[in-house]
Design an enzyme around this catalytic site. Structure first.
Site, PDB file in Angstrom:
ATOM      1  N   ALA A  74       0.887  -1.168  -0.493  1.00 37.29           N
ATOM      2  CA  ALA A  74      -0.113  -0.315  -0.098  1.00 37.29           C
ATOM      3  C   ALA A  74       1.432   1.306   0.077  1.00 37.29           C
ATOM      4  O   ALA A  74       2.520   1.102   0.421  1.00 37.29           O
ATOM      5  CB  ALA A  74      -0.933  -0.096   1.147  1.00 37.29           C
ATOM      6  N   ASN A  75       0.363   2.495   0.167  1.00 39.18           N
ATOM      7  CA  ASN A  75       1.225   3.191   0.417  1.00 39.18           C
ATOM      8  C   ASN A  75       0.552   4.790   1.254  1.00 39.18           C
ATOM      9  O   ASN A  75      -0.745   4.216   1.360  1.00 39.18           O
ATOM     10  CB  ASN A  75       1.512   4.111  -1.329  1.00 39.18           C
ATOM     11  CG  ASN A  75      -0.182   4.389  -1.507  1.00 39.18           C
ATOM     12  OD1 ASN A  75      -0.436   4.972  -1.466  1.00 39.18           O
ATOM     13  ND2 ASN A  75      -0.247   3.812  -2.538  1.00 39.18           N
ATOM     14  N   ARG A  76       0.917   5.516   1.349  1.00 41.39           N
ATOM     15  CA  ARG A  76       0.272   6.994   2.278  1.00 41.39           C
ATOM     16  C   ARG A  76      -0.907   7.712   1.661  1.00 41.39           C
ATOM     17  O   ARG A  76      -1.510   8.515   2.739  1.00 41.39           O
ATOM     18  CB  ARG A  76       1.822   7.364   3.077  1.00 41.39           C
ATOM     19  CG  ARG A  76       2.001   6.936   3.856  1.00 41.39           C
ATOM     20  CD  ARG A  76       3.682   7.551   4.544  1.00 41.39           C
ATOM     21  NE  ARG A  76       4.239   6.918   4.581  1.00 41.39           N
ATOM     22  CZ  ARG A  76       4.616   6.147   5.642  1.00 41.39           C
ATOM     23  NH1 ARG A  76       3.330   6.277   6.908  1.00 41.39           N
ATOM     24  NH2 ARG A  76       6.239   5.669   6.638  1.00 41.39           N
TER      25      ARG A  76
END
Ligand code: C5P
Length: 404
Positions: free
Chosen positions: A212-214
């Protein structure tokens, strides 16, 4: 005068703040509005229909089962023939009814039957306002498109109580109503279709783990909402986020990049595409069907990655390419060169470039400082709220479309 000639259905519910509604009627009439009052039984415990009628200068509606009133206009006509409905004061009880679709008196029936904009000015004890049930109801109503003004903080009618719950002053209600009308008249994107992507994607490693990412989805969601406010018919394709769905858009929730691409393509044709999602560049080539076990002595597994489809580029080069295609470039270095290259490579009209180095706090935060890159050059926008960036971008898109 924004309120001149407007017919305002004013619903007065049962709260001590009802006395302020008398002044509200005067203020509305001063501005040229026609005021049609509806009072609940509770309201009549605080102020009389006689006083309300004397100020509004017309009939005061109080009964759902009144043969006289029903013959005269009927609750459906009351609900539909207003230009807007104002609820002042909006009590916890009336909002609870609205949130649940109850219709057991004239006010709640009109509110269920209406397709007109509704502005509510809540008034209640601070404990009631902060109660989880009221919080839930207000969130539901906001999602249903009900607009709120207030409540304000201050002294309560109950002695010694203070907090948030006071109805705002009549002139603030008037200002909120004027804003609602000027927004309603300002729809440069009416009849246009827009597709917006937002949030991160989750690329599964196995049934419990993912890459995932932020990205929070804040900027993308704000852009979808801003386009919708300008009248566009918006489909928002969102990856997994923890923020609420914006009002007035068609939501498609997805997890993986490939699902996001499929959702975007099935929303074509459109006039506008704004691809804000932080799409994972890579997915795990074959995600495991069972949870990958940690076996002592065997060391970590090797993940082999495959490239994800580029959604922006696919849309930018599509046979049904929207007239305006906007991409984002979140970079931590050489911002402008990268953004300019992206413009060409991805077939975009605009790239909104922002520096997402951790010290900026932009990724996941509420503010954004962007540079708008187009074939005409680079514009530096000041540091703004993500909502303000969204509004400015939506306006710019509307101007471009008008010229095109
Ligand atoms: O190449 P880069 O990921 O920096 O490009 C960012 C822009 O491209 C954003 O608008 C993003 O939404 C879009 N994008 C996409 N699909 C991908 C990767 C990026 O739509 N697979």
């Amino acid at each position: 005068m924004a309120l001149g000639g407007k017919r305002i259905l004013l619903i007065i519910a049962g709260g001590i703040a009802a006395y302020k509604s008398l002044d509200l009627i005067r203020r509305l009439k001063e501005r040229g509005a026609e005021v049609v009052p509806v009072m609940t039984a509770g309201a009549q415990q605080f102020i009389t229909p006689l006083a309300v009628g004397a100020l509004s200068g017309g009939h005061v509606f109080t009964e759902i089962f009144s043969r006289e009133d029903e013959q005269d206009v009927g609750h459906i006509r009351l609900a539909r023939e207003a230009d807007a409905i104002v609820i002042a004061p909006a009590t916890a009880d009336l909002m609870a009814k609205m949130a649940n679709g109850l219709a057991d008196d004239l006010a709640s029936t009109v509110l269920l039957a209406t397709d007109r904009p509704v502005l509510a000015a809540p008034a209640m004890n601070p404990k009631m306002w902060s109660h989880p049930a009221t919080r839930r109801n207000v969130a539901t109503l906001a999602k249903d498109g009900i607009r709120f003004v207030g409540p304000a903080a201050g002294e309560m009618a109950e002695r010694g109580e203070a907090g948030t719950g006071r109805m705002v002053e009549p002139l603030e209600i008037v200002a909120a109503l004027e804003a609602l009308f000027s927004e309603a008249a300002d729809k440069p994107l009416a009849g246009r279709r827009a597709i917006v992507t937002s949030g991160p994607t989750h690329e599964p490693i196995d049934p419990v783990r993912y890459i995932a990412n932020r990205s929070s989805g804040r900027q993308g969601h704000a852009i979808a909402a801003a386009l919708a406010r300008l009248g566009a018919d918006v489909t928002l394709v969102s990856g997994p986020v923890s923020i609420p769905d914006p009002t007035g858009v068609t939501m498609v929730h997805v997890e993986r990049a490939e699902e996001m691409l499929a959702a975007v393509l099935s929303a074509l044709p459109a006039d506008i595409a704004v691809m804000v999602a932080a799409v994972a560049d890579w997915r795990v080539a074959t995600s495991a069907e069972e949870k990958i076990k940690k076996t002592p002595g065997e060391g970590p597994p090797t993940l082999s990655l495959a490239e994800n489809p580029d959604i922006l580029s696919t849309v930018g080069h599509h046979a049904e390419r929207p007239r305006i295609v906007v991409g984002f470039a979140a970079e931590t270095q050489t911002l402008i060169e990268n953004a300019t290259r992206k413009l060409e490579r991805k077939g975009a009209d605009f790239i909104v470039a922002n520096d997402v180095s951790p010290e900026t706090g932009i990724m996941g935060g509420t503010r954004n400082e962007v540079r708008l890159v187009s074939r005409d050059g680079v514009e530096d926008w000041p540091d703004m709220d993500k909502d303000a960036v969204a509004d400015k971008l939506a306006r710019r898109i509307a101007e471009m479309l008008a010229k095109a």
